[in-house]
Write a protein that holds these residues in place. Structure first.
Motif, PDB file in Angstrom:
ATOM      1  N   VAL A   1      25.727  78.386  50.982  1.00 26.33           N
ATOM      2  CA  VAL A   1      25.109  77.276  51.723  1.00 26.33           C
ATOM      3  C   VAL A   1      23.788  76.882  51.071  1.00 26.33           C
ATOM      4  CG1 VAL A   1      24.067  76.608  53.922  1.00 26.33           C
ATOM      5  CG2 VAL A   1      26.218  77.882  53.899  1.00 26.33           C
ATOM      6  N   ALA A  20      31.831  78.826  52.062  1.00 30.17           N
ATOM      7  CA  ALA A  20      30.970  79.768  52.781  1.00 30.17           C
ATOM      8  C   ALA A  20      31.635  80.196  54.085  1.00 30.17           C
ATOM      9  CB  ALA A  20      29.611  79.135  53.053  1.00 30.17           C
ATOM     10  N   HIS A  45      29.073  69.903  48.235  1.00 28.53           N
ATOM     11  CA  HIS A  45      29.509  70.105  49.617  1.00 28.53           C
ATOM     12  C   HIS A  45      30.652  71.111  49.708  1.00 28.53           C
ATOM     13  CE1 HIS A  45      27.780  65.941  51.008  1.00 28.53           C
ATOM     14  NE2 HIS A  45      26.854  66.821  50.683  1.00 28.53           N
ATOM     15  N   TYR A  76      30.830  73.942  48.391  1.00 27.77           N
ATOM     16  CA  TYR A  76      30.321  75.307  48.542  1.00 27.77           C
ATOM     17  C   TYR A  76      30.153  75.674  50.016  1.00 27.77           C
ATOM     18  CZ  TYR A  76      29.549  75.522  43.532  1.00 27.77           C
ATOM     19  OH  TYR A  76      29.740  75.525  42.166  1.00 27.77           O
ATOM     20  N   GLY A  77      29.795  74.704  50.835  1.00 30.68           N
ATOM     21  CA  GLY A  77      29.695  74.963  52.270  1.00 30.68           C
ATOM     22  C   GLY A  77      31.039  75.293  52.887  1.00 30.68           C
ATOM     23  N   ALA A 134      24.379  74.940  47.855  1.00 28.28           N
ATOM     24  CA  ALA A 134      24.785  73.556  48.078  1.00 28.28           C
ATOM     25  C   ALA A 134      23.587  72.649  48.318  1.00 28.28           C
ATOM     26  CB  ALA A 134      25.742  73.483  49.265  1.00 28.28           C
ATOM     27  N   CYS A 135      22.501  73.222  48.854  1.00 30.69           N
ATOM     28  CA  CYS A 135      21.325  72.414  49.180  1.00 30.69           C
ATOM     29  C   CYS A 135      20.342  72.277  48.018  1.00 30.69           C
ATOM     30  CB  CYS A 135      20.589  73.029  50.375  1.00 30.69           C
ATOM     31  SG  CYS A 135      21.562  73.134  51.883  1.00 30.69           S
ATOM     32  N   GLY A 191      25.918  82.963  53.012  1.00 32.65           N
ATOM     33  CA  GLY A 191      24.577  82.379  53.116  1.00 32.65           C
ATOM     34  C   GLY A 191      24.087  81.813  51.795  1.00 32.65           C
TER      35      GLY A 191
END
Length: 445
Positions: A334, A417, A411, A413-414, A337-338, A331
């Protein structure tokens, strides 16, 4: 006498020499934390000097991990044959020499080869120190002891990162390798003076001149010196087979394969985060020093995370706590990454990700010795870590290739995850309950 001594360690309160042994293992992991991540700290400077692209940086980051995989797979099992302590001493010397020579390289190929040599020693140290920390902790605090030993990695990475910032500013990237090499070699006398040989190893292998070591351990445990090994009993047929074959026997195959899979997934995610974060934060618009600061905060959070999972595991099942850490890590990746384009959010989340991701690794280190008996424990832990290193080798290189192919840095990192989510599901669904683990293995207190 053997049962008496083992009971003293397992059931009685910890004695000063047990704390000292675990403390030395923490120091060993501090050295490893700096040696492993020195390439991540110097990646931007090395890339600038030699005009390297993403794939080439990824290969340099992976070279040390390749050596660590080989060390865990092929050197760590020697600890089950020759002893934990001599293997650690030899590997320390190897790592220190590799670091010092790395400071004098003139080409990326030379640096990659020496990173592999350094990693070879680190792989042997990590598995052996992890095992010996668990063997000298009592049953109640064994998980915490191994987790605290894992905090050494984060401590070494933290102090190493802070030192790297200063050395890079004043003396360049080669000075970082020089400092790491001398620090590694300086640990040799500490191990020689303060780290005892494993009681489990002495009783299982009965080495030459081992009686004197057994006598010293007995006295330190408040027992009379036995003067001899206890009477030998007939060894079961399985004990005559190689340690690796025992790991893959019908009784332990499922547990071993699951442990290998967990190490592969968690190490892949962990080393992507630890190796690439300083570089990717710089690519996302932060300065090089802010990128390194983000990497340092990952390690600072790791100090807390490794200790926290050990404390929680003393109250609840380690497997449950570990799976929760894996899901929290996913979590946070994600969310990172944002929001990582903001310096404040990036650094704050870096601290939390370091806490959770390092907790995952510490949890696996604490779990793995509990699954195997003394005669194959270093081999079992070493092969688990070695398989994990394969994931660690692949993830930085794959990340470099994806970046060269046009992927946005954050991206990635997603993607990793999802890796942590798969690991958590596998742990909850497939790990056998404690009561069906290999007889003679350490129980999870």
């Amino acid at each position: 006498m053997s049962q008496c001594l083992k009971e003293m360690i397992n059931e009685h309160p910890m004695r000063p020499f047990q704390y000292l042994a675990i403390g030395v293992c923490i120091v060993l992991n501090m050295i490893d934390g700096f040696d492993v991540l020195v390439m991540a700290f110097t990646a931007s400077s090395v890339a600038s000097e030699w005009n390297l692209n993403g794939a080439q940086i990824g290969l340099l980051l992976s070279a040390g991990l390749f050596g660590m995989a080989a060390g865990s797979l092929f050197i760590a099992p020697w600890a089950d044959r020759y002893g934990r302590r001599p293997v650690i001493l030899c590997c320390l010397a190897l790592s220190g020499v590799g670091m010092l020579l790395s400071a004098h390289t003139q080409t990326p190929l030379q640096l990659a080869l020496l990173r592999g040599l350094t990693g070879l020693g680190i792989g042997g140290i990590l598995a052996s120190s992890n095992v010996i920390a668990g063997e000298y902790a009592n049953k109640r605090w064994r998980g915490l002891a191994v987790s605290l030993q894992s905090t050494g990695y984060a401590l070494g990475a933290t102090f190493g990162g802070l030192l790297s910032v200063w050395l890079l500013t004043h003396y360049g990237w080669r000075s970082v390798f020089t400092a790491g090499g001398w620090a590694t070699l300086a640990t040799l006398p500490v191990v020689m003076l303060c780290l005892p040989e494993s009681l489990d190893f002495l009783l299982a292998r009965r080495p030459a001149k081992g009686v004197a070591k057994l006598d010293r351990l007995a006295i330190q445990l408040g027992q009379p010196a036995p003067g001899a090994f206890p009477a030998a009993t007939a060894a079961p047929q399985a004990a005559q087979r190689s340690a690796l074959l025992q790991l893959l026997s019908a009784q332990t195959r499922r547990t071993t394969l699951l442990l290998w899979g967990l190490f592969f997934l968690v190490m892949a995610g962990f080393y992507f985060v630890m190796s690439w974060t300083p570089k990717l934060l710089a690519s996302a618009g932060l300065s090089a020093q802010q990128g390194i600061s983000g990497g340092v905060l990952l390690s600072v959070g790791g100090i807390v995370g490794a200790a926290l999972i050990g404390l929680l595991a003393s109250r609840w099942r380690l497997e449950t706590v570990l799976s929760l850490f894996m899901l929290v890590t996913a979590g946070l990746l994600v969310l990172f990454a944002c929001t990582a384009s903001s310096v404040t959010f990036a650094l704050a989340l870096g601290l939390l990700i370091g806490l959770a991701a390092n907790g995952c690794v510490a949890g696996l280190y604490a779990l793995s010795p509990m699954l195997y008996g003394a005669s194959v424990r270093a081999t079992g832990v070493g092969w688990g870590i070695g398989i994990g290193r394969i994931g660690a080798i692949l993830s930085p290189s794959v990340a470099g290739l994806l970046l060269d192919d046009g992927w946005q840095p954050l991206h990635l990192y997603g993607v990793f995850a999802v890796v942590f989510v798969i690991a958590a599901a596998a742990l909850l669904l497939f790990l056998p309950r404690p009561e069906v683990r290999q007889p003679g293995a350490l129980s999870n207190a």
